[in-house]
Design an enzyme around this catalytic site. Structure first.
Site, mmCIF file in Angstrom:
data_model
loop_
_atom_site.group_PDB
_atom_site.id
_atom_site.type_symbol
_atom_site.label_atom_id
_atom_site.label_comp_id
_atom_site.label_asym_id
_atom_site.label_seq_id
_atom_site.Cartn_x
_atom_site.Cartn_y
_atom_site.Cartn_z
ATOM 1 N N LEU A 16 0.817 -1.211 0.000
ATOM 2 C CA LEU A 16 0.000 0.000 0.000
ATOM 3 C C LEU A 16 0.854 1.266 0.000
ATOM 4 O O LEU A 16 0.430 2.303 -0.507
ATOM 5 C CB LEU A 16 -0.910 0.021 1.229
ATOM 6 C CG LEU A 16 -1.966 -1.092 1.316
ATOM 7 C CD1 LEU A 16 -2.709 -1.009 2.637
ATOM 8 C CD2 LEU A 16 -2.923 -1.011 0.140
ATOM 9 N N GLY A 17 2.035 1.194 0.586
ATOM 10 C CA GLY A 17 2.898 2.361 0.652
ATOM 11 C C GLY A 17 4.299 1.966 1.082
ATOM 12 O O GLY A 17 4.521 0.900 1.655
ATOM 13 N N LYS A 18 5.256 2.861 0.761
ATOM 14 C CA LYS A 18 6.634 2.564 1.117
ATOM 15 C C LYS A 18 7.400 3.844 1.373
ATOM 16 O O LYS A 18 7.289 4.814 0.621
ATOM 17 C CB LYS A 18 7.315 1.762 0.006
ATOM 18 C CG LYS A 18 8.716 1.283 0.366
ATOM 19 C CD LYS A 18 9.302 0.398 -0.723
ATOM 20 C CE LYS A 18 10.668 -0.130 -0.316
ATOM 21 N NZ LYS A 18 11.257 -1.009 -1.372
ATOM 22 N N THR A 24 4.029 -0.459 4.093
ATOM 23 C CA THR A 24 2.690 -0.799 4.553
ATOM 24 C C THR A 24 2.092 -1.800 3.576
ATOM 25 O O THR A 24 2.126 -1.588 2.351
ATOM 26 C CB THR A 24 1.800 0.448 4.638
ATOM 27 O OG1 THR A 24 2.422 1.425 5.472
ATOM 28 C CG2 THR A 24 0.435 0.109 5.199
ATOM 29 N N LYS A 39 1.938 -2.645 9.085
ATOM 30 C CA LYS A 39 2.963 -1.609 8.970
ATOM 31 C C LYS A 39 4.274 -2.194 9.482
ATOM 32 O O LYS A 39 4.329 -2.693 10.607
ATOM 33 C CB LYS A 39 2.564 -0.373 9.783
ATOM 34 C CG LYS A 39 1.272 0.266 9.308
ATOM 35 C CD LYS A 39 0.890 1.471 10.152
ATOM 36 C CE LYS A 39 1.835 2.623 9.917
ATOM 37 N NZ LYS A 39 1.385 3.861 10.611
ATOM 38 N N ASP A 139 -0.423 14.667 13.098
ATOM 39 C CA ASP A 139 -0.218 14.617 11.642
ATOM 40 C C ASP A 139 -1.547 14.515 10.908
ATOM 41 O O ASP A 139 -1.731 13.667 10.035
ATOM 42 C CB ASP A 139 0.682 13.436 11.276
ATOM 43 C CG ASP A 139 1.260 13.560 9.866
ATOM 44 O OD1 ASP A 139 1.294 14.693 9.340
ATOM 45 O OD2 ASP A 139 1.667 12.541 9.297
#
Length: 463
Positions: A16-18, A24, A39, A139
């Site tokens: 999903l993300g890096k 993730t 995560k 955040d």
């Protein structure tokens, strides 16, 4: 090709993300058959202990939270594989699209949707800030807010995700200053390592400004750290604009202090926003200054008759009387030079008469609202612009200029002229002695405008 299995339980579907040292993943829990988010934090060459502290804190925070709008903690793993070593946090998967993706795809948000979003997120923040110790997200930004199951005019279910920057009062790193967050959405105090519940309000306000403008806060101009967005959201109600300004107030002392207060003020706007306030002028001044969060207006009364104008008027009347006598009693011997004198004296009387009317009846008005600045004259029901109106965002400078006049060696304080100048691009709006203002009035008006515009006063001296 077989899927990778973590901890003999979680089947990885896709990434999903890096980020550096992190990734993730979307996976399926083979025991429950539910989708989960994993995560991972890797122990590589760029690993820092501070990252591990934040990672562990996120896990501990999620474990203590129980709210449908927040991902739920499921598991915490140590990764010990030949090609990777580190830690993994497993949490529930939230199906939805984040706000940043919505805006990038062209979606716009109406005023009612913005308010609905704000209320839902404030309720989440109320829950977080009421924990013991309070949980501060630190955040809040469009990519960390997800929407799911949109229906009709409703934005759907709102989720707040990614607690990787979370802070609570029990978590302190001794004398180390920890700066976390995303530039543009971080409250000014976070740059100094300080975070309080009101810091999350700033992030929420900046996020909503992004939704209504389509621009990242760093793409919008600023004045004294205040985000300038009003000229880009003409469709919003003034109450909501004022509330967003209050949420993103750079000064912690002036900003809304709690999510509960923010929610209450959103539902019940402050009356001061609707009622203009008349500001008391300096002693002996007849200037009228009216302001609220929507506009500021300065009304300068007629200048009045001074000694110079009285002298001109007396001379014009005397010359006109002489012309009248010559015209009525010496018509037969009236020469061309006499006719010329009569024309000149009549013209002089006309000019002085106009100046007299202006001095007695003309008032000037300087008005600045969310769209523009205008400067006009009003005389016996007539109105005309002294200067062309300019967009408010073009206001770039507020200046008090002192001009030293003749005879500087003889008591120079008596031979200087002050004027206030509002600079908008290539255009200047001037208020000073020509409008009959005293030095104290100029100082007072400049101070009021400086506070309302959020622009510092620049002082110059010209000989």
């Amino acid at each position: 090709m077989s899927s990778k299995i973590l901890a003999e339980r979680y089947e990885v579907h896709r990434q999903l993300g890096k980020q550096t040292g992190r990734q993730t993943l979307l996976a399926r829990d083979l025991q429950t058959q539910e989708l989960v988010v994993i995560k991972q934090l890797f122990l590589g060459s760029d690993f820092e202990w501070q990252d591990l502290k934040l990672f562990e804190r996120e896990a501990e925070t999620l474990k203590a939270l129980d709210r449908p709008a927040i991902p739920r903690y499921l598991d915490y793993l140590e990764i010990d594989e030949p090609d990777s070593k580190g830690f993994a946090l497993v949490q529930t998967y939230v199906e939805g699209k984040n706000l940043e993706d919505h805006v990038r795809s062209g979606r716009t948000f109406s005023e009612s949707e913005v308010k609905e979003l704000a209320k839902s997120l404030l309720e989440i923040l109320i829950y977080l800030h009421q924990q013991d110790p309070p949980v501060i997200h630190r955040d809040i930004k469009p990519s960390n807010i997800l929407l799911h199951s949109r229906s009709g005019h409703s934005v759907g279910q709102v989720y707040l995700v990614d607690f990787g920057s979370v802070q609570n009062q029990a978590a302190k790193f001794g004398g180390t200053i920890t700066v976390v967050g995303t530039y543009g959405y971080m409250a000014p105090e976070q740059f100094g390592g300080r975070s309080v519940p009101a810091s999350d309000l700033y992030g929420l306000g900046a996020t909503l400004i992004y939704l209504v403008t389509g621009l990242h806060p760093t793409e919008l101009s600023q004045q004294d750290l205040k985000i300038q967005f009003c000229d880009r959201v003409t469709y919003l109600n003034s109450n909501l604009i004022y509330w967003l300004e209050w949420m993103t107030e750079p000064s912690l002392e002036k900003r809304l202090s709690s999510a509960g207060e923010a929610l209450l003020s959103l539902k019940n706007p402050r009356p001061i926003h609707k009622s203009p306030m008349v500001v008391q002028p300096p002693p002996g001044s007849d200037i009228k200054l009216t302001k609220n969060s929507e506009f500021i207006e300065i009304v300068i009364p007629p200048k009045g008759i001074d000694f110079g104008l009285m002298a001109q008027l007396s001379a014009a009347v005397a010359a006109s009387n002489i012309s009248f006598i010559e015209r009525n009693f010496f018509t037969a011997t009236l020469k061309i030079d006499d006719q010329f004198f009569i024309i000149i004296s009549a013209s002089f009387l006309c000019v002085v008469g106009i100046k007299f009317i202006f001095a007695v009846f003309r008032e000037r008005r300087l008005r600045i609202d969310r769209q523009q600045i205008s400067y006009s004259s009003h005389l016996l029901g007539l109105r005309w612009n002294n200067s062309k109106a300019a967009p408010r965002p073009d206001i770039c400078q507020l200046e008090i200029e002192e001009i030293k006049s003749l005879m500087p060696d003889k008591r120079p304080e008596l031979y200087k002229v002050s004027q206030m100048i509002i600079q908008t691009g290539n255009q200047k709006y001037r208020l000073g002695v020509k409008q009959g203002l005293s030095e104290s009035e100029i100082e007072w008006l400049a101070t009021e405008l400086s506070q309302w515009l959020g622009v510092k006063i620049k002082r110059t001296w010209t000989e």
